[in-house]
Design a protein around this motif. Structure first.
Motif, PDB file in Angstrom:
ATOM      1  N   GLY A  40       0.783  -1.227   0.000  1.00  7.69           N
ATOM      2  CA  GLY A  40       0.000   0.000   0.000  1.00  7.69           C
ATOM      3  C   GLY A  40       0.812   1.274   0.000  1.00  7.69           C
ATOM      4  O   GLY A  40       0.305   2.322   0.406  1.00  7.69           O
ATOM      5  N   TYR A  41       2.061   1.204  -0.425  1.00  6.12           N
ATOM      6  CA  TYR A  41       2.869   2.426  -0.509  1.00  6.12           C
ATOM      7  C   TYR A  41       2.248   3.374  -1.524  1.00  6.12           C
ATOM      8  O   TYR A  41       1.755   2.956  -2.560  1.00  6.12           O
ATOM      9  CB  TYR A  41       4.295   2.128  -0.964  1.00  6.12           C
ATOM     10  CG  TYR A  41       5.162   1.410   0.048  1.00  6.12           C
ATOM     11  CD1 TYR A  41       4.935   1.499   1.412  1.00  6.12           C
ATOM     12  CD2 TYR A  41       6.252   0.664  -0.369  1.00  6.12           C
ATOM     13  CE1 TYR A  41       5.742   0.857   2.322  1.00  6.12           C
ATOM     14  CE2 TYR A  41       7.060   0.015   0.537  1.00  6.12           C
ATOM     15  CZ  TYR A  41       6.806   0.115   1.876  1.00  6.12           C
ATOM     16  OH  TYR A  41       7.620  -0.530   2.769  1.00  6.12           O
ATOM     17  N   GLU A  42       2.320   4.678  -1.217  1.00  2.71           N
ATOM     18  CA  GLU A  42       1.821   5.702  -2.123  1.00  2.71           C
ATOM     19  C   GLU A  42       2.762   6.889  -2.111  1.00  2.71           C
ATOM     20  O   GLU A  42       3.514   7.085  -1.158  1.00  2.71           O
ATOM     21  CB  GLU A  42       0.419   6.146  -1.709  1.00  2.71           C
ATOM     22  CG  GLU A  42      -0.631   5.073  -1.832  1.00  2.71           C
ATOM     23  CD  GLU A  42      -2.008   5.546  -1.413  1.00  2.71           C
ATOM     24  OE1 GLU A  42      -2.213   6.766  -1.219  1.00  2.71           O
ATOM     25  OE2 GLU A  42      -2.887   4.694  -1.251  1.00  2.71           O
ATOM     26  N   GLY A  43       2.692   7.679  -3.164  1.00  2.57           N
ATOM     27  CA  GLY A  43       3.489   8.896  -3.235  1.00  2.57           C
ATOM     28  C   GLY A  43       4.763   8.733  -4.036  1.00  2.57           C
ATOM     29  O   GLY A  43       5.032   7.662  -4.582  1.00  2.57           O
ATOM     30  N   PRO A  44       5.547   9.789  -4.106  1.00  3.74           N
ATOM     31  CA  PRO A  44       6.764   9.778  -4.925  1.00  3.74           C
ATOM     32  C   PRO A  44       7.772   8.704  -4.512  1.00  3.74           C
ATOM     33  O   PRO A  44       8.375   8.059  -5.361  1.00  3.74           O
ATOM     34  CB  PRO A  44       7.355  11.174  -4.719  1.00  3.74           C
ATOM     35  CG  PRO A  44       6.217  12.016  -4.258  1.00  3.74           C
ATOM     36  CD  PRO A  44       5.293  11.098  -3.513  1.00  3.74           C
ATOM     37  N   ALA A  45       7.952   8.523  -3.219  1.00  3.82           N
ATOM     38  CA  ALA A  45       8.894   7.493  -2.758  1.00  3.82           C
ATOM     39  C   ALA A  45       8.424   6.105  -3.184  1.00  3.82           C
ATOM     40  O   ALA A  45       9.233   5.252  -3.558  1.00  3.82           O
ATOM     41  CB  ALA A  45       9.065   7.554  -1.246  1.00  3.82           C
ATOM     42  N   ALA A  46       7.117   5.894  -3.145  1.00  2.00           N
ATOM     43  CA  ALA A  46       6.570   4.609  -3.578  1.00  2.00           C
ATOM     44  C   ALA A  46       6.805   4.403  -5.069  1.00  2.00           C
ATOM     45  O   ALA A  46       7.134   3.297  -5.500  1.00  2.00           O
ATOM     46  CB  ALA A  46       5.085   4.531  -3.258  1.00  2.00           C
ATOM     47  N   ASP A  47       6.657   5.463  -5.855  1.00  2.39           N
ATOM     48  CA  ASP A  47       6.903   5.353  -7.290  1.00  2.39           C
ATOM     49  C   ASP A  47       8.340   4.928  -7.566  1.00  2.39           C
ATOM     50  O   ASP A  47       8.600   4.066  -8.404  1.00  2.39           O
ATOM     51  CB  ASP A  47       6.613   6.681  -7.997  1.00  2.39           C
ATOM     52  CG  ASP A  47       5.142   7.058  -7.956  1.00  2.39           C
ATOM     53  OD1 ASP A  47       4.297   6.155  -7.710  1.00  2.39           O
ATOM     54  OD2 ASP A  47       4.838   8.244  -8.164  1.00  2.39           O
ATOM     55  N   VAL A  48       9.270   5.525  -6.839  1.00  4.32           N
ATOM     56  CA  VAL A  48      10.681   5.156  -6.990  1.00  4.32           C
ATOM     57  C   VAL A  48      10.884   3.705  -6.551  1.00  4.32           C
ATOM     58  O   VAL A  48      11.545   2.923  -7.243  1.00  4.32           O
ATOM     59  CB  VAL A  48      11.596   6.106  -6.177  1.00  4.32           C
ATOM     60  CG1 VAL A  48      13.031   5.602  -6.146  1.00  4.32           C
ATOM     61  CG2 VAL A  48      11.537   7.515  -6.734  1.00  4.32           C
TER      62      VAL A  48
END
Length: 90
Positions: A40-48
């Motif tokens: 369930g990671y979200e956001g820019p760090a998750a995209d990386v």
């Protein structure tokens, strides 16, 4: 003493072992990807994170494909060795 080159059974066994290792590699990376998708990671760090994960997954599968090709070459070598052994025994 018979070398591995002259032993079709040894070549086939080695090919089988290599295919099993490649299968395990693919299975492990698929498991990591599957587990990570459920975090369930979200956001820019998750995209990386997911980008790195996908590239790693693709790299492992690329290396596994190399192992599968090596196994196929070993199988072909076993076929050639069997033909040569039969021809020499005639």
């Amino acid at each position: 003493m018979t070398s591995v080159q002259e032993n079709p059974a040894a070549l086939r066994q080695t090919a089988s072992t290599i295919r099993s290792i490649a299968d395990e590699l693919c299975g492990y990376t698929a498991g990591v990807v599957s587990f990570s998708r459920n975090l369930g990671y979200e956001g820019p760090a998750a995209d990386v994170y997911y980008d790195v994960l996908q590239r790693s997954h693709n790299g492992v599968h690329s290396e596994a494909e190399s192992l599968y090709r090596l196994a196929a070459r070993l199988e072909a070598g076993a076929d050639e060795a069997e033909i040569r052994i039969r021809a020499e025994s005639i």
